[in-house]
Scaffold this motif. Structure first.
Motif, PDB file in Angstrom:
ATOM      1  N   PHE A 158      34.313  33.897  49.467  1.00 58.11           N
ATOM      2  CA  PHE A 158      32.745  33.723  49.797  1.00 58.11           C
ATOM      3  C   PHE A 158      32.565  32.381  49.524  1.00 58.11           C
ATOM      4  CE2 PHE A 158      28.287  34.596  48.939  1.00 58.11           C
ATOM      5  CZ  PHE A 158      27.950  35.280  50.147  1.00 58.11           C
ATOM      6  N   ILE A 159      32.752  31.432  48.563  1.00 60.25           N
ATOM      7  CA  ILE A 159      32.428  30.158  48.235  1.00 60.25           C
ATOM      8  C   ILE A 159      33.395  29.265  48.464  1.00 60.25           C
ATOM      9  CG2 ILE A 159      30.939  28.763  46.667  1.00 60.25           C
ATOM     10  CD1 ILE A 159      29.292  31.380  45.962  1.00 60.25           C
ATOM     11  N   GLY A 160      34.476  29.581  47.303  1.00 59.59           N
ATOM     12  CA  GLY A 160      35.687  28.933  47.113  1.00 59.59           C
ATOM     13  C   GLY A 160      35.855  27.622  46.011  1.00 59.59           C
ATOM     14  N   PRO A 161      34.987  26.633  45.974  1.00 61.38           N
ATOM     15  CA  PRO A 161      35.411  25.542  45.030  1.00 61.38           C
ATOM     16  C   PRO A 161      35.575  26.024  43.685  1.00 61.38           C
ATOM     17  CG  PRO A 161      33.386  24.854  46.174  1.00 61.38           C
ATOM     18  CD  PRO A 161      33.922  26.446  46.857  1.00 61.38           C
ATOM     19  N   GLY A 162      36.752  25.616  42.751  1.00 63.11           N
ATOM     20  CA  GLY A 162      36.906  25.896  41.688  1.00 63.11           C
ATOM     21  C   GLY A 162      37.433  27.204  41.236  1.00 63.11           C
ATOM     22  N   THR A 163      38.060  27.636  42.177  1.00 65.59           N
ATOM     23  CA  THR A 163      38.901  29.015  42.232  1.00 65.59           C
ATOM     24  C   THR A 163      39.935  28.906  41.112  1.00 65.59           C
ATOM     25  OG1 THR A 163      38.292  29.860  44.597  1.00 65.59           O
ATOM     26  CG2 THR A 163      39.975  31.028  43.244  1.00 65.59           C
ATOM     27  N   GLY A 164      40.730  27.912  41.173  1.00 62.79           N
ATOM     28  CA  GLY A 164      41.711  27.839  40.451  1.00 62.79           C
ATOM     29  C   GLY A 164      41.395  27.662  38.960  1.00 62.79           C
ATOM     30  N   THR A 165      40.190  27.092  38.486  1.00 62.89           N
ATOM     31  CA  THR A 165      39.772  26.702  37.136  1.00 62.89           C
ATOM     32  C   THR A 165      39.179  28.130  36.590  1.00 62.89           C
ATOM     33  OG1 THR A 165      38.977  24.375  37.879  1.00 62.89           O
ATOM     34  CG2 THR A 165      37.942  25.556  35.923  1.00 62.89           C
ATOM     35  N   PHE A 166      38.500  29.099  37.590  1.00 67.05           N
ATOM     36  CA  PHE A 166      37.816  30.270  36.962  1.00 67.05           C
ATOM     37  C   PHE A 166      38.941  31.220  36.866  1.00 67.05           C
ATOM     38  CE2 PHE A 166      33.756  29.289  39.576  1.00 67.05           C
ATOM     39  CZ  PHE A 166      33.045  29.326  38.482  1.00 67.05           C
ATOM     40  N   LEU A 167      40.119  31.087  37.589  1.00 67.22           N
ATOM     41  CA  LEU A 167      41.528  31.908  37.287  1.00 67.22           C
ATOM     42  C   LEU A 167      41.955  31.617  35.849  1.00 67.22           C
ATOM     43  CD1 LEU A 167      43.338  31.991  40.811  1.00 67.22           C
ATOM     44  CD2 LEU A 167      42.407  33.848  39.509  1.00 67.22           C
ATOM     45  N   VAL A 168      42.007  30.320  35.436  1.00 68.79           N
ATOM     46  CA  VAL A 168      42.553  29.880  34.500  1.00 68.79           C
ATOM     47  C   VAL A 168      41.795  30.609  33.046  1.00 68.79           C
ATOM     48  CG1 VAL A 168      42.888  28.036  32.690  1.00 68.79           C
ATOM     49  CG2 VAL A 168      43.607  27.741  35.394  1.00 68.79           C
ATOM     50  N   LEU A 169      40.297  30.373  33.499  1.00 66.55           N
ATOM     51  CA  LEU A 169      39.608  30.710  32.378  1.00 66.55           C
ATOM     52  C   LEU A 169      39.580  32.302  32.074  1.00 66.55           C
ATOM     53  CD1 LEU A 169      36.579  28.778  33.216  1.00 66.55           C
ATOM     54  CD2 LEU A 169      37.705  28.286  31.051  1.00 66.55           C
ATOM     55  N   ALA A 170      39.445  32.975  33.415  1.00 67.04           N
ATOM     56  CA  ALA A 170      39.667  34.582  33.328  1.00 67.04           C
ATOM     57  C   ALA A 170      40.834  34.974  32.599  1.00 67.04           C
ATOM     58  CB  ALA A 170      39.325  35.087  34.570  1.00 67.04           C
ATOM     59  N   LEU A 171      41.974  34.627  32.983  1.00 70.51           N
ATOM     60  CA  LEU A 171      43.218  34.943  32.693  1.00 70.51           C
ATOM     61  C   LEU A 171      43.513  34.619  31.185  1.00 70.51           C
ATOM     62  CD1 LEU A 171      45.466  33.769  35.567  1.00 70.51           C
ATOM     63  CD2 LEU A 171      45.030  36.123  34.737  1.00 70.51           C
ATOM     64  N   THR A 172      42.743  33.597  30.412  1.00 68.75           N
ATOM     65  CA  THR A 172      42.972  32.918  28.982  1.00 68.75           C
ATOM     66  C   THR A 172      42.287  34.207  28.504  1.00 68.75           C
ATOM     67  OG1 THR A 172      43.191  30.710  29.574  1.00 68.75           O
ATOM     68  CG2 THR A 172      42.441  31.490  27.276  1.00 68.75           C
ATOM     69  N   ALA A 173      41.035  34.354  29.089  1.00 66.18           N
ATOM     70  CA  ALA A 173      40.056  35.292  28.010  1.00 66.18           C
ATOM     71  C   ALA A 173      40.396  36.514  28.102  1.00 66.18           C
ATOM     72  CB  ALA A 173      38.342  35.234  28.908  1.00 66.18           C
ATOM     73  N   VAL A 174      41.097  37.291  29.444  1.00 63.87           N
ATOM     74  CA  VAL A 174      41.135  38.622  29.503  1.00 63.87           C
ATOM     75  C   VAL A 174      42.525  39.229  28.724  1.00 63.87           C
ATOM     76  CG1 VAL A 174      41.450  40.678  31.086  1.00 63.87           C
ATOM     77  CG2 VAL A 174      39.550  39.185  31.504  1.00 63.87           C
ATOM     78  N   LEU A 175      43.762  38.112  29.368  1.00 65.85           N
ATOM     79  CA  LEU A 175      45.022  38.372  28.962  1.00 65.85           C
ATOM     80  C   LEU A 175      45.240  37.765  27.843  1.00 65.85           C
ATOM     81  CD1 LEU A 175      46.873  38.142  32.358  1.00 65.85           C
ATOM     82  CD2 LEU A 175      45.972  40.214  31.322  1.00 65.85           C
ATOM     83  N   HIS A 176      44.359  37.012  26.850  1.00 62.54           N
ATOM     84  CA  HIS A 176      44.884  36.500  25.637  1.00 62.54           C
ATOM     85  C   HIS A 176      45.831  35.434  25.947  1.00 62.54           C
ATOM     86  CE1 HIS A 176      41.629  38.719  24.033  1.00 62.54           C
ATOM     87  NE2 HIS A 176      42.108  39.940  24.361  1.00 62.54           N
ATOM     88  N   LEU A 177      45.985  34.658  27.187  1.00 60.78           N
ATOM     89  CA  LEU A 177      47.032  33.724  27.245  1.00 60.78           C
ATOM     90  C   LEU A 177      46.564  32.377  26.377  1.00 60.78           C
ATOM     91  CD1 LEU A 177      48.015  34.624  30.774  1.00 60.78           C
ATOM     92  CD2 LEU A 177      49.036  35.633  28.965  1.00 60.78           C
ATOM     93  N   ASP A 178      47.537  31.644  26.390  1.00 60.08           N
ATOM     94  CA  ASP A 178      47.286  29.992  25.995  1.00 60.08           C
ATOM     95  C   ASP A 178      46.968  29.568  27.584  1.00 60.08           C
ATOM     96  OD1 ASP A 178      49.901  28.408  26.973  1.00 60.08           O
ATOM     97  OD2 ASP A 178      50.435  30.258  26.011  1.00 60.08           O
ATOM     98  N   LEU A 179      46.504  28.447  27.386  1.00 47.32           N
ATOM     99  CA  LEU A 179      46.101  27.637  28.645  1.00 47.32           C
ATOM    100  C   LEU A 179      47.149  27.297  29.521  1.00 47.32           C
ATOM    101  CD1 LEU A 179      42.965  25.494  26.944  1.00 47.32           C
ATOM    102  CD2 LEU A 179      42.836  27.388  28.887  1.00 47.32           C
TER     103      LEU A 179
END
Length: 260
Positions: A158-179
């Protein structure tokens, strides 16, 4: 190859190298590569050709980074692929709705969310520094598929910019992964979404293949180097780059929204 000067070709290749490094570490390489392509291609070149060429370049660097991470980081490839397939579906839906809607209303909301995320990361120094306590639960995986897959995939289309950054943040928060592990997982998800977008652009004849092939070599080098840097320097380094990219993303969106 489009009719552009040797100097511009060199600049585009250097931009691809830098974008590959940034994208491999924490996402957001498109913030650099796409604007440079839009400026560097001859006047009158359709914007779709810049977008398609950007995807053709980015998928090579992303794949190189994903392979480098998968060899040395504790990545659950099966979970990453499931999230990636959901993101592919989400991005297709986002692209469909984007055709008839304006994103101008959403951009200020996204900027506020990004600033809130930056404040959270600054105030929580331990965020993303501890390794996962164990395998992700079924509930966590389903949440990641919904948020990082369908949700952020929809945003990508839909928009696009920063998708990779949002993915890193979401995966860190939801799956409790290190960065570092989150960045590694995000690269596999990105491969899925980039492949879908590239297929669409290629079908439309909107990829400058010769230029893309040349830039992809540099993007691959940058992506591989970026992954190795993140693996070597660890989550603290990734955290600093993450905050830098978030503020750059906010500045870019603010400029496009109110100054451009």
């Amino acid at each position: 190859m489009p009719d552009i000067s040797l100097t511009m070709v060199v600049l585009l290749c250097l931009a691809a190298l830098a974008a590959g490094w940034i994208d491999a570490v924490v996402g957001g390489g498109g913030l650099l590569l796409l604007p440079v392509l839009l400026l560097g291609l001859p006047a009158g070149t359709p914007a779709a050709h810049a977008l398609g060429t950007n995807k053709a370049v980015a998928i090579v660097g992303t794949t190189g980074a994903a392979v480098t991470y998968a060899r040395k980081a504790p990545v659950d490839v099966g979970t990453a692929v499931r999230i990636g397939l959901a993101a592919l579906a989400g991005s297709s839906a986002g692209a469909f709705f984007a055709a008839g809607m304006s994103t101008d209303v959403l951009k200020p909301v996204i900027m506020v969310v990004l600033l809130a995320v930056a404040a959270f990361v600054i105030l929580r120094p331990a965020f993303g520094t501890a390794p996962a306590a164990g395998p992700a639960t079924r509930r966590q995986i389903l949440a990641a598929i919904g948020l990082a897959g369908i949700g952020i995939g929809f945003y990508d289309g839909f928009i696009g910019p920063g998708t990779g950054t949002f993915l890193v943040l979401a995966l860190t928060a939801v799956l409790h992964l290190d960065l570092v592990t989150a960045s590694a997982t995000a690269k596999i998800v990105n491969c899925c979404t980039n492949a879908g977008a590239l297929a669409m652009f290629a079908w439309q004849g909107a990829v400058l293949w010769q230029l893309a092939a040349l830039m992809a070599v540099f993007n691959l080098a940058g992506g591989t180097l970026g992954a190795r840097t993140a693996l070597k320097r660890g989550s603290g380094f990734v955290r600093v780059v993450l905050l830098t990219v978030v503020f750059a993303l906010v500045a870019n969106m603010a400029y496009e929204q109110w100054l451009a």
